[in-house]
Design a protein around this motif. Structure first.
Motif, short mmCIF file in Angstrom:
data_model
loop_
_atom_site.label_atom_id
_atom_site.label_comp_id
_atom_site.label_asym_id
_atom_site.label_seq_id
_atom_site.Cartn_x
_atom_site.Cartn_y
_atom_site.Cartn_z
N TYR A 194 1.84 6.23 -2.25
CA TYR A 194 1.06 6.17 -1.00
C TYR A 194 1.85 5.34 0.01
O TYR A 194 2.36 4.27 -0.32
CB TYR A 194 -0.28 5.48 -1.26
CG TYR A 194 -1.23 5.49 -0.08
CD1 TYR A 194 -2.20 6.49 0.06
CD2 TYR A 194 -1.16 4.51 0.92
CE1 TYR A 194 -3.07 6.50 1.15
CE2 TYR A 194 -2.02 4.52 2.00
CZ TYR A 194 -2.97 5.51 2.11
OH TYR A 194 -3.84 5.53 3.19
N CYS B 44 1.49 3.87 4.09
CA CYS B 44 0.59 3.76 5.24
C CYS B 44 1.19 4.52 6.42
O CYS B 44 2.35 4.34 6.77
CB CYS B 44 0.39 2.31 5.63
SG CYS B 44 -0.43 1.39 4.33
N CYS C 200 -7.31 2.89 3.83
CA CYS C 200 -6.23 3.19 2.88
C CYS C 200 -6.71 3.09 1.44
O CYS C 200 -6.33 3.91 0.60
CB CYS C 200 -5.03 2.26 3.12
SG CYS C 200 -4.16 2.66 4.65
N HIS D 48 -2.72 -6.47 5.83
CA HIS D 48 -3.19 -5.13 5.46
C HIS D 48 -3.11 -4.86 3.95
O HIS D 48 -4.10 -4.49 3.32
CB HIS D 48 -2.43 -4.08 6.27
CG HIS D 48 -2.91 -2.68 6.05
ND1 HIS D 48 -4.23 -2.32 6.18
CD2 HIS D 48 -2.25 -1.55 5.68
CE1 HIS D 48 -4.35 -1.03 5.93
NE2 HIS D 48 -3.17 -0.54 5.60
N HIS D 49 -1.93 -5.03 3.38
CA HIS D 49 -1.81 -4.68 1.96
C HIS D 49 -2.54 -5.68 1.06
O HIS D 49 -3.08 -5.30 0.02
CB HIS D 49 -0.33 -4.53 1.58
CG HIS D 49 0.27 -3.29 2.18
ND1 HIS D 49 1.61 -3.03 2.20
CD2 HIS D 49 -0.32 -2.23 2.78
CE1 HIS D 49 1.83 -1.86 2.79
NE2 HIS D 49 0.67 -1.37 3.14
N GLU E 138 -6.00 -4.43 1.15
CA GLU E 138 -6.16 -3.19 0.38
C GLU E 138 -6.28 -3.53 -1.11
O GLU E 138 -7.15 -3.01 -1.83
CB GLU E 138 -4.94 -2.27 0.56
CG GLU E 138 -4.91 -1.49 1.85
CD GLU E 138 -3.77 -0.47 1.85
OE1 GLU E 138 -3.47 0.10 0.79
OE2 GLU E 138 -3.17 -0.25 2.90
ZN ZN Z 1 -2.56 1.15 4.66
#
Ligand code: ZN
Ligand code: AMP
Length: 459
Positions: free
Chosen positions: A27, A29, A209, A234-235, A238
């Motif tokens: 995956y 982003c 995500c 962000h990560h 997630e």
């Molecule tokens: Zn993402």
């Protein structure tokens, strides 16, 4: 040699061991679609495209998911400012993105999910997080409660104490902890919104995500990628959402590309130095020259993008295509002959600069080959290596007919050729010679053939 990748989680190069060797899952982003992608946005696309091509070579099946973020406050702001409906902006920008990235030789991902089509999955995940005590509702918002996850901060190696020191003073009053982040926020009637157990609202960016990765790749998958700026928050967020929802790790290898600067400066709106991929393509710069420039540094290193670097890439490709043009009559040997040293370079954490250096050696081998069998093998090796890097896909003749950085565009050349033909018809040979000399000075040679005048770039 096995594949080694630099894992941000362990902060070191690690041997890549897929969860299921029969099916590797990745995956990355994707873009927030409100504006043209700039050359920095293209770096992760090109880097992860090389990884995708390599994985496809090494494993029987690979699923590559790259999302499109089509619900975001920046999109809402652009819509308001331009007086244009959101769907018009996101639809057009997503199309531009596909075109521009395609021009850089990036293969389309297997799945390109759009956030707005997965809001149901996001709501379901948020509901689980609330039910498990990892999230709470406050003033129409749903927030992830960071202190509920003791391991929070592992990816970016931040402790909550570090974060406390950096916490901003203007923390929203409804947050229990200053680090808590938004999973869901309320929408006013003029903003996009979906019905949810917490009222009409829209999702936060991070949950998009987590939900889309889960849907297409499962609870735990192999590789998650993106630019370095996404590591935090962000990560990290997630990971928090997915782990707390599923009781399992999200991805095993976290890969991040370094940042790209332009002429040694950070690219930014305020400096006015943002270069979009489309700006360069519109100058008739070959997508492969842009791609080669982006692959000129190993992906996790910072890289500086400049006109000079582009010019050098163009010259490198001219050289490789010259070799291929000279071998136009050679049929490449059968089979996918990527030489071991090219493979080894890429398997060593995508060492693209080394792989590119090997392309030069392969060109030399082809130039020096004497027997037909040697030539056929050398040509196959050069083309297969190029393919693995997403390069050398053009017909050599077509390559030499296109423009390069700062070169005369093809339409201008065609116009000059017509002007020369008109001058010759009028027996104004001095003018015809002048046009020819002008083209020569611009690096274009003419050849008059029974079928008309053809042109070719000389540099
Ligand atoms: Zn993402
Ligand atoms: P964005 O649309 O801003 O979320 O960015 C899309 C992707 O481009 C993300 O993976 C970012 O990390 C990456 N990115 C943005 N700017 C740069 C840059 N200057 N250099 C390298 N990657 C970047």
């Amino acid at each position: 040699m096995p594949l080694f990748l630099h894992n941000t989680l362990g902060q070191k190069k690690e041997a890549f061991v897929p969860l299921d060797p029969a099916h590797v899952r990745m995956y990355v982003c994707g873009p927030t679609v409100y504006d043209r992608a700039h050359i920095g946005n293209a770096r992760p696309v090109v880097v992860f495209d090389v990884l995708y091509r390599l994985l496809k070579r090494l494993y029987p099946r690979v699923t590559y998911v790259r999302n499109i973020t089509d619900v975001d406050d920046k999109i809402n702001a652009a819509s308001k400012q331009r007086g244009e409906p959101i769907e018009a902006i996101t639809g057009r920008t997503a199309r531009w993105y596909r075109e521009d990235m395609g021009a850089l030789g990036a293969l389309p991902p297997d799945v390109e999910p759009r956030a707005t089509q997965h809001v149901g999955e996001m709501i379901a995940m948020i509901a689980v997080l609330v039910q498990r005590g990892h999230a709470y509702e406050a003033e129409g918002h749903v927030l992830f409660n960071v202190p509920s996850m003791p391991e929070y901060g592992q990816l970016s190696r931040r402790s909550t104490d570090d974060m406390m020191a950096g916490a901003r003073v203007d923390v929203a009053p409804y947050k229990k902890s200053p680090f808590d982040f938004v999973l869901w926020k309320p929408s006013t009637p003029d903003l996009p919104g979906w019905d949810s157990p917490w009222g009409r609202g829209r999702p936060g960016w991070h949950i998009e995500c987590s939900a889309m990765a889960r849907k297409y790749l499962g609870v735990t998958f192999d590789i998650h990628g993106g630019g370095q700026d996404l590591i935090f928050p962000h990560h990290e967020n997630e990971i928090a959402q997915s782990r707390c929802c599923h009781d399992a790790p999200m991805a095993r290898y976290w890969l991040h590309n370094g940042f790209l600067s332009i002429d040694s400066e950070k690219m930014s709106k305020s400096l006015g130095n943002i270069v979009t991929v489309n700006d360069l393509l519109a100058e008739d710069i070959a997508g492969e020259a842009i791609r080669l420039t982006l692959l000129g540094a190993q992906y996790h290193q910072p890289m500086d993008f400049s006109r000079e670097a582009l010019r050098q890439s163009q010259a490198t490709l001219d050289h490789l295509y010259t070799t291929l043009r000279a071998a136009a009559d050679v049929a490449p040997a059968d089979g996918d002959d990527v030489p071991l040293d090219v493979l080894a370079a890429l398997e060593d954490d995508l060492n693209t600069p080394l792989a590119i250096a090997h392309l030069h050696e392969l060109a030399t081998r082809l130039n020096k080959a004497t027997t037909p069998a040697e030539k056929a093998r050398a040509k196959a090796a050069l083309l297969a290596s190029g393919r693995l890097l997403g390069l050398l896909a053009a017909e050599p003749e077509a390559w030499f007919r296109r423009g390069a950085a700062g070169e005369m565009p093809p339409e201008a050349i065609e116009r000059a050729i017509q002007a020369r033909a008109a001058a010759r018809k009028a027996r104004n040979f001095a003018e015809a010679d002048r046009v020819r000399a002008e083209l020569k000075a611009a690096g274009v040679d003419l050849e008059d053939t029974p079928k008309g005048t053809i042109w070719r770039r000389t540099r």
